[in-house]
Scaffold this active site. Structure first.
Site, PDB file in Angstrom:
ATOM      1  CD  GLU A 184      -3.154  -0.901   2.075  1.00  0.00           C
ATOM      2  OE1 GLU A 184      -3.733   0.200   2.105  1.00  0.00           O
ATOM      3  OE2 GLU A 184      -3.456  -1.847   2.833  1.00  0.00           O
ATOM      4  CG  HIS A 195       6.108 -28.249   7.995  1.00  0.00           C
ATOM      5  ND1 HIS A 195       6.439 -29.528   8.381  1.00  0.00           N
ATOM      6  CD2 HIS A 195       6.342 -27.466   9.076  1.00  0.00           C
ATOM      7  CE1 HIS A 195       6.838 -29.534   9.635  1.00  0.00           C
ATOM      8  NE2 HIS A 195       6.794 -28.282  10.084  1.00  0.00           N
ATOM      9  CE  LYS A 239     -12.261   0.375  -0.213  1.00  0.00           C
ATOM     10  NZ  LYS A 239     -11.799   1.334   0.824  1.00  0.00           N
TER      11      LYS A 239
END
Length: 353
Positions: A237, A253, A347
């Protein structure tokens, strides 16, 4: 590319003064805690489980809080980064904390509305917006805070208010002295990484310089796992750079095996380990050995060692260092660290549907 040692050039790239918010974080954390001790809790009963609903900058404080209280909180804490609620969240045994900087985040509003239908206890944390309206209509509690900036620059508010809420519900110890010490530790570190400190003596500026044209992966364990997530989000950001986060021991892992292909991309990778005395000793060993393995595969690595004597101090000095580092990286790229055009566009598109 500007010179990081020429502070007079900063406003040209940072006209909305994101730097000011970063510098204010130590004080913001204290103010959030103190404010949370004064806001209403009347009618709340000790819950059997807690869901904190939020996304982006309003959720990272919840991640930090959940990690910090994990070893002491007697009830489970779940961070909901989605619409609605998990099936088990119902009745007044569940406390929903709806956290949204604007109060209008649609995922969080959705969780609030679902919690109301299911009869959950509710506290909304926002500056205003739809959540404020819903609490007024439903009689739920609204914890209002004042912050003139982006959600990502309000992390002290989201964490401090949540910690105060947990304390007042009997789910966390009084952290007043710890919060003050964390603020002081950030201020002490700030004297080493602030803009007036020249690059040759400034580790945050130097680290930012090492990240130019790099694909960054941040890694942490325990309380530093959500800090790694915070660094990743700030990388996205502020300088608008691609990044990812990983956490130990999980990294060992799966991710550790992905060091061969594609070779051309891995040449651009740098793995940043966030370390501190508060990490579990076994995970400290994993950090050492994982870093060694990455280096043997030709992948660049580096380590940040969190400052401070307590876990809370180390968590917050690490957060603050990451904020400065990613801010300096934005300046080096010539990117305004405040606007988020891509997210605003999304948005806008969602608002039309």
């Amino acid at each position: 590319m500007i010179s990081l040692d020429n502070v007079e050039q900063y406003p040209a790239v940072d006209p909305q003064n994101m730097l000011g918010h970063i510098q204010d974080l130590p004080g913001q954390l204290v103010k959030a805690w103190e404010t949370g001790l004064t806001l209403p809790v009347k009618g709340l009963r000790p819950p059997q489980n807690i869901v904190i609903a939020g996304v982006g900058g309003s959720a990272i404080g919840a991640d930090l809080l959940a990690s910090y209280v994990q070893d002491s909180c007697p009830v489970p804490v779940f961070v909901q980064r989605d619409y609605g609620l998990p099936a088990w969240a119902k009745d007044d045994e569940t406390l929903l904390v709806a956290s949204s900087h604007s109060g209008n985040t649609e995922e969080t509003v959705s969780a609030f509305e679902e919690a109301k239908r299911r009869g959950c206890q509710i506290v909304a944390i926002s500056r205003g917006g739809k959540l404020a309206e819903l609490t007024s209509q439903s009689g739920s509690l609204w914890w209002k805070f004042v912050h003139n900036g982006q959600p990502r620059s309000a992390v002290g508010w989201t964490f401090g208010l949540l910690l105060a809420l947990f304390h007042r519900l009997g789910l966390a110890l009084d952290a007043g002295k710890g919060i003050q010490a964390a603020s002081e530790a950030m201020l002490a570190q700030q004297e080493l990484i602030a803009p007036h400190v020249p690059l040759i003596k400034n580790p945050a500026k130097r680290q930012a310089g090492q990240l130019i044209d790099r694909w960054v992966c941040t890694v942490g364990s325990g309380i530093f796992a959500p800090v790694a997530r915070r660094w990743k989000g700030q990388m996205n950001e502020l300088p608008k750079a691609w990044a990812q986060f990983e956490f130990l021991p999980e990294l060992d892992h799966n991710t550790l095996a992905g060091t061969l292909c594609p070779a051309e991309m891995l040449e651009k990778l740098v793995v940043l380990f966030i370390r501190g005395e508060a990490e579990l000793a076994r995970n400290g060993l994993r950090s050492d050995f994982s870093k060694q393995e990455f280096m043997q595969q030709g992948i660049a690595t580096d380590v940040y060692q969190a400052k401070g004597g307590s876990a809370l101090e180390q968590m917050w000095t690490a957060i603050h260092f990451g904020d400065y580092m990613t801010y300096y990286l934005a300046l080096l790229y010539g990117i305004d660290p405040t606007p988020i055009v891509a997210m605003d566009n999304l948005k806008s598109l969602l608002g039309k549907k």
